[in-house]
Scaffold this motif. Structure first.
Motif, PDB file in Angstrom:
ATOM      1  N   ASP A  41       1.103  -1.016   0.108  1.00 16.87           N
ATOM      2  CA  ASP A  41       0.137   0.077   0.180  1.00 16.87           C
ATOM      3  C   ASP A  41       1.249   1.186   0.098  1.00 16.87           C
ATOM      4  N   ALA A  44       2.070   1.853  -3.504  1.00 12.74           N
ATOM      5  CA  ALA A  44       1.230   1.941  -4.448  1.00 12.74           C
ATOM      6  C   ALA A  44       1.341   3.671  -4.106  1.00 12.74           C
ATOM      7  N   ALA A  48       2.600   6.526  -6.987  1.00 13.59           N
ATOM      8  CA  ALA A  48       1.358   7.469  -7.582  1.00 13.59           C
ATOM      9  C   ALA A  48       1.856   9.022  -7.558  1.00 13.59           C
ATOM     10  N   ASN A 176       4.643  -5.346  -9.484  1.00 13.16           N
ATOM     11  CA  ASN A 176       3.889  -5.727 -11.008  1.00 13.16           C
ATOM     12  C   ASN A 176       2.075  -5.095 -10.926  1.00 13.16           C
ATOM     13  N   ALA A 177       1.281  -5.366 -10.715  1.00 14.27           N
ATOM     14  CA  ALA A 177      -0.477  -4.967 -10.891  1.00 14.27           C
ATOM     15  C   ALA A 177      -0.023  -3.761 -10.660  1.00 14.27           C
ATOM     16  N   VAL A 178       0.420  -3.075  -8.809  1.00 11.01           N
ATOM     17  CA  VAL A 178       0.898  -2.077  -8.185  1.00 11.01           C
ATOM     18  C   VAL A 178       0.807  -1.287 -10.151  1.00 11.01           C
ATOM     19  N   ALA A 180       0.507  -1.524 -12.955  1.00 12.18           N
ATOM     20  CA  ALA A 180      -0.126  -2.052 -14.212  1.00 12.18           C
ATOM     21  C   ALA A 180      -1.415  -1.128 -13.851  1.00 12.18           C
ATOM     22  N   ARG A 181      -1.910  -0.630 -12.908  1.00  5.99           N
ATOM     23  CA  ARG A 181      -2.969  -0.152 -12.309  1.00  5.99           C
ATOM     24  C   ARG A 181      -2.927   1.457 -12.273  1.00  5.99           C
ATOM     25  N   LEU A 182      -1.123   1.766 -12.233  1.00  7.25           N
ATOM     26  CA  LEU A 182      -1.161   3.645 -13.433  1.00  7.25           C
ATOM     27  C   LEU A 182      -1.014   3.533 -14.432  1.00  7.25           C
ATOM     28  N   GLY A 183      -1.849   2.523 -14.693  1.00  5.14           N
ATOM     29  CA  GLY A 183      -1.944   2.337 -16.629  1.00  5.14           C
ATOM     30  C   GLY A 183      -2.543   4.227 -16.924  1.00  5.14           C
TER      31      GLY A 183
END
Lengths: 232, 240
Positions: A41, A44, A48, A176-178, A180-183
Motif C-alpha cells: 500500500d 502504491a 503514484a 507488477n499489478a501496482v 499496471a494500475r498506474l496505466g
C-alpha cells in the motif's frame, strides 16, 4: 497517441536496457530505510506520488526533447533545455542521479542509434539529463513526443518498483499489478506532456516534489555514513 | 556521484547540515569528456563467491604492483563501503585511487548485463589520474555464474577458496571455466577443512582445459607473487 510505439521506445523502457538504471531507486531506498514504505500500500502511494511529480517533470522534458530532436534544433536549444531542467531539479543528489543515467543512456544510445542530433546534444551537454537524452533518442528515431513522455514517465515508477521488490522482498506479481494500475494515469500524463512539447524551454511546467528532494539528499548523506545499496 | 560537498565544507563553527542543499554552485558540471581518448588503462576484473578473498587479493596486487604501475581500484558490492574501507585501512593505495560502486543489490548485473556504473567509475579514475596503467575492478561477491563483460574488462581473474569446499571447481560455471585466470585461495586451510588439494586442482584443470590455475595462500605469500606476475604479463602484452 494513436501511433504504435517505436521499437526504440520499447528498448529504452526495458529494464534490461544497459543504461545504468538498475542502480537507482528514485528515493525508494531512503523511504524504506526511514520506514515510510514497508508494504504494497505504501509503495502504491509512493509510486503514484512520484509519477505525478518527478515522473511528470521527466515526461514534460522528454516530450520537449523529442519535439526538438525531430526538428534538429540548434545546440543552444539543448543548452536551454538542460539549464531549465536543472532549475526544476533543486537537489544536487537528484541532478547527479539524472545526469548519471543520462550519461549511461547516451553511452548505449551512441552505439545503438548514432545520429547528428545525438552528436549535437552531447557536444554541448556530454552528461545530459536522463529525460532529455531519452526524449532526443525518441525524436531522432521517428518516435513522437507522447511516446517519449510515456517512456520516461514509466521509467520514473518502474525503477523504484523494482527496487522495492529487491529491498522488501515484496511479491513481484503484486508489485507488477501496482504498476499496471498506474496505466491510465501514465497515459493521461503522457498526453498532457505532449501538449507542451513545443513550448519554449523556459515556459515548460515545473511540478515539484519536496518529499523526494528531502529523500534524495538524505540518501546521499547516509550512503557516506553507512551502507546503501542503490546510487539514489 | 559527487556527494553534497557543501554540507561537508562548512567553515569553522558550522555544526549544522541543511536538510536539502539548494546551493546552485553545487550543480554538477559536465565533468566527462565527450569522446574517450585513444589510450586507456588496462582493466582487470576480479570476481568470485562471497568470502573467497577477492578484496585480499586486490590489496595484495596493489602492494605488489603499486610501485611499478600507475593503478587504481573500483570496488563493487552491497558491502561496497566495507571493501573500500578495508583497502583504505590496508594502506596499499591512496584513498582517492579507490572508487566504490553501488550495484542496486545486483552485483552480477553491474559487471555483466549493465556495466554503466562501473564504466563511469573507471572514467572518473582515468580523469582524476591521467596516464593510469591498470584499473582493478573488484566485483561484489556473487555466484559461480557471475563473469565480467568483455565490454568492461580486458582480462578477468575468478577467485575461489579451499574453505568453500573442494567440489567448487568441479561444479564449473562460467567463472570457473572461462575466466582468464582461476585462483584457488587459502590453500593453507586445506587440511583444516578436509579439502583434497590434488582433487581440487585436477578438477580445475579438467574444467578449464589450457587456461591457467594458480593456488595460493595470502597468509604464506602476502604479495601474491604468482598472480602479480600473471598480471604483469597481461599488462605488458597490451602495452607492447
Amino acid at each position: 497517441m494513436t501511433d504504435p510505439p517505436s521499437p526504440a521506445a520499447l528498448i529504452l523502457a526495458d529494464s534490461r536496457f544497459p543504461g545504468g538504471g538498475h542502480v537507482h531507486s528514485g528515493g525508494l531506498e531512503q523511504a524504506v530505510s526511514q520506514g515510510l514504505v514497508s508494504g504494497l500500500d505504501d509503495l502504491a502511494g509512493f509510486l503514484a506520488g512520484r509519477l505525478r511529480t518527478a515522473g511528470r517533470l521527466a515526461a514534460v522534458f522528454a516530450a520537449a526533447a523529442a519535439h526538438a530532436a525531430a526538428r534538429r534544433v540548434r545546440p543552444a536549444h539543448w543548452v536551454a533545455l538542460d539549464a531549465e531542467l536543472d532549475a526544476r531539479t533543486p537537489t544536487p543528489a537528484q541532478r547527479a542521479a539524472s545526469r548519471a543515467q543520462g550519461r549511461g543512456t547516451a553511452r548505449a544510445a551512441l552505439v545503438a542509434w548514432p545520429s547528428p542530433v545525438l552528436a549535437d546534444l552531447l557536444a554541448v551537454t556530454p552528461r545530459p539529463h536522463h529525460a532529455v537524452l531519452v526524449g532526443a533518442v525518441h525524436g531522432s528515431t521517428g518516435g513522437n513526443a507522447g511516446q517519449a513522455a510515456l517512456t520516461t514517465a514509466y521509467l520514473a515508477v518502474s525503477g523504484p518498483a523494482s527496487a522495492a521488490v529487491r529491498l522488501l522482498g515484496l511479491d513481484p506479481f503484486a508489485v507488477n499489478a501496482v504498476l499496471a494500475r498506474l496505466g491510465p494515469a501514465l497515459t493521461e500524463l503522457a498526453a498532457e506532456a505532449a501538449r507542451t512539447a513545443a513550448d519554449r524551454p523556459a515556459d515548460l511546467p515545473a511540478p515539484s516534489s519536496p518529499a523526494l528532494d528531502l529523500l534524495a539528499e538524505a540518501h546521499d548523506r547516509h550512503h557516506q555514513q553507512e551502507v546503501r545499496l542503490f546510487a539514489s | 556521484m559527487p556527494a553534497d560537498r557543501h554540507a561537508h565544507d562548512h567553515g569553522p563553527g558550522a555544526d549544522h547540515v541543511h536538510p536539502v542543499n539548494f546551493d546552485p554552485t553545487a550543480a554538477e558540471p559536465d565533468r566527462h569528456r565527450a569522446e574517450p581518448s585513444a589510450g586507456r588503462a588496462f582493466r582487470l576484473g576480479i570476481g568470485g563467491p562471497v568470502g573467497s578473498g577477492k578484496t585480499a587479493l586486490t590489496a595484495a596486487l596493489c602492494r605488489a604492483l603499486g610501485a611499478e604501475l600507475r593503478l587504481a581500484v573500483v570496488t563493487n558490492d552491497i558491502y561496497t563501503t566495507e571493501d573500500a574501507d578495508f583497502l583504505r585501512r590496508a594502506g596499499v593505495l591512496a584513498p582517492d585511487r579507490i572508487e566504490a560502486v553501488r550495484t542496486g543489490c545486483c552485483p552480477h548485473t553491474a559487471i555483466r548485463d549493465d556495466i554503466t556504473a562501473n564504466l563511469d567509475a573507471v572514467d572518473q579514475l582515468e580523469q582524476r589520474f591521467p596516464g593510469l596503467e591498470l584499473v582493478i575492478i573488484e566485483s561484489g561477491g556473487d555466484n559461480l555464474t557471475a563473469v565480467f563483460s568483455r565490454g568492461l574488462v580486458d582480462a578477468q581473474i575468478f577467485v575461489v577458496d579451499v574453505a568453500g569446499g573442494d567440489k567448487v571447481p568441479r561444479k564449473g560455471g562460467p567463472g570457473v571455466t572461462t575466466a582468464d585466470l582461476l585462483v584457488i585461495n587459502k590453500v593453507d586451510l586445506a587440511e583444516l577443512v578436509g579439502a583434497d588439494m590434488a582433487v581440487m586442482v585436477a578438477d580445475a584443470h579438467r574444467m578449464r582445459g589450457a587456461l591457467p590455475v594458480i593456488t595460493q595462500s595470502l597468509t604464506r605469500t602476502p604479495d601474491a607473487p604468482e598472480v602479480a606476475d600473471w598480471v604483469r604479463g597481461r599488462v605488458a602484452r597490451v602495452a607492447a
